[in-house]
Design an enzyme around this catalytic site. Structure first.
Site, PDB file in Angstrom:
ATOM      1  N   THR A 116       0.821  -1.213   0.000  1.00 25.67           N
ATOM      2  CA  THR A 116       0.000   0.000   0.000  1.00 25.67           C
ATOM      3  C   THR A 116       0.857   1.266   0.000  1.00 25.67           C
ATOM      4  OG1 THR A 116      -1.440   1.314   1.437  1.00 25.67           O
ATOM      5  CG2 THR A 116      -0.092  -0.310   2.525  1.00 25.67           C
ATOM      6  N   TYR A 120      -1.627  -0.020  10.386  1.00 28.74           N
ATOM      7  CA  TYR A 120      -1.912  -0.681   9.106  1.00 28.74           C
ATOM      8  C   TYR A 120      -0.694  -0.572   8.180  1.00 28.74           C
ATOM      9  CZ  TYR A 120      -3.573  -1.212   4.342  1.00 28.74           C
ATOM     10  OH  TYR A 120      -3.692  -1.597   3.034  1.00 28.74           O
TER      11      TYR A 120
END
Ligand code: UDP
Length: 337
Positions: free
Chosen positions: A117, A141
């Protein structure tokens, strides 16, 4: 010699399954169905319900299906949840990935693609971010994904497993043929929220922050169509199989749109106006982040098919309409006669 897709019942994973099936590949899905849907998996594809961290299960799948390539999507992906429950995220995203990578190495898997990501960059100093930019996540995350990147790097060089790390920017849209799309209830991503609002499923859309140093004051993001993202994975797999050295690539289109531009595109595509309110900034949002995709273009022979905001939005809308229609049918069936 099947390809194992973890998280293949989820949003991006289910598009990946279709892309590979369409290309004539044999595919096996491992998904715990915590957020995915069994019906999202193409009918001819075996779906094994379980955890990526269950090494006995993964070893068996690798053996039984002769897995030589793994594409790893299964993960928890909600940034604020990761702030509230970091250890849960490190278990699901980091520990389970460690277990999976170990099984892959021990099971003789040759190629491994990891779904990473842009959150690994945190709040980058520049709008246009290339893969050499410092990785400094600002959420558990982002860290949980970065740690997996590091494990892959080290396991790859120790054991000779080739890997591709693909860092996604903002993924949106749906299968143009309407076979799958973003089905998660309570999704928070802008395009999903905007199409739900356009279809009357939400009373209004809130714009988080209108005082950013951008042309219209709202945040700028690089939205990539999920179909183009899936085809980039296919090409990455082809490169790895052909013996390419491991690589890390940004996945986006290299240009961005503001929140207001996205809202206008959704209103135009839906042919309706809807209520938009301004709201305070959302903590942790960078003002603008766009993928530098020079390396993506150099490394992969990848030609995007849907690099157009109106197309992305119209596919997202079509999928949302289909979900609505299915809910109506389900409700009708649920009613006592
Ligand atoms: N956003 C917004 N309203 C919403 C959802 C998102 O204004 O209901 C904004 C958000 O603040 C960010 C951009 O839209 O600037 C993209 O957010 P999203 O959650 O889709 O993806 P992210 O970039 O956070 O991964």
């Amino acid at each position: 010699m099947a390809v194992l897709i973890t998280g293949g019942a989820g949003y991006i994973g289910s598009h990946m399954v279709l892309e590979l099936v369409d290309a004539g590949e044999q595919v096996v899905v491992l998904d715990n169905l915590s957020t995915g849907f069994a019906r999202a998996v193409a009918e001819e594809v075996p779906l094994i319900v379980g955890e990526t961290g269950d090494q006995a299960l993964v070893n068996r799948i690798i053996r039984e299906y002769g897995i030589k390539a793994v594409i790893h999507f299964a993960a928890s992906i909600v940034v604020p949840d990761s702030v509230a429950n970091p250890l849960g995220y490190y278990r699901n995203n980091t520990s389970n990935s460690r277990a999976l990578i170990e099984c892959a190495v021990n099971g003789g898997v040759r190629d491994f693609i990891f779904s990473s990501t842009a959150a690994v960059y945190g709040n980058p100093g520049e709008v246009l971010v290339n893969e050499e930019a410092p990785t400094l996540p600002i959420s558990p995350y982002g860290w949980s994904k970065l740690m997996t990147e590091i494990m892959l790097r080290d396991a790859g060089s120790a054991h000779g497993m080739r890997y591709a790390v693909l860092r996604y920017f903002n993924v949106a849209g749906a299968d143009p043929a309407g076979r799958t799309g973003q089905s998660t209830a309570g999704a928070t991503h802008l395009i999903k929220v905007a199409v739900e609002t356009a279809l009357g499923l939400r009373p209004k859309l809130e714009v988080f922050g209108t005082d950013y140093p951008t042309a219209d004051g709202t945040c700028i993001r690089d939205y990539i169509h999920v179909g183009d993202l899936a085809s980039a994975h296919c090409e990455a797999l082809r490169q790895l199989r052909a013996g390419a050295r491991s690589f890390t690539l940004n996945c986006g289109y290299g240009h961005g749109f503001s929140v207001r531009q996205v809202i206008e595109a959704v209103k135009r595509a839906a042919g309706v106006d809807f209520k938009v309110e301004t709201a305070p900034r959302r903590p942790g949002d960078a003002a603008a982040i766009v993928a530098d995709i020079s390396r993506l273009r150099e490394t992969l022979h990848w030609v995007p098919r849907y690099d157009d905001l109106a197309t992305i939005v119209s596919h997202a809308l079509a999928w949302e309409r289909q979900l609505m229609a299915r809910r109506v049918v389900a409700a009708r069936h649920a009613k006592p006669a």
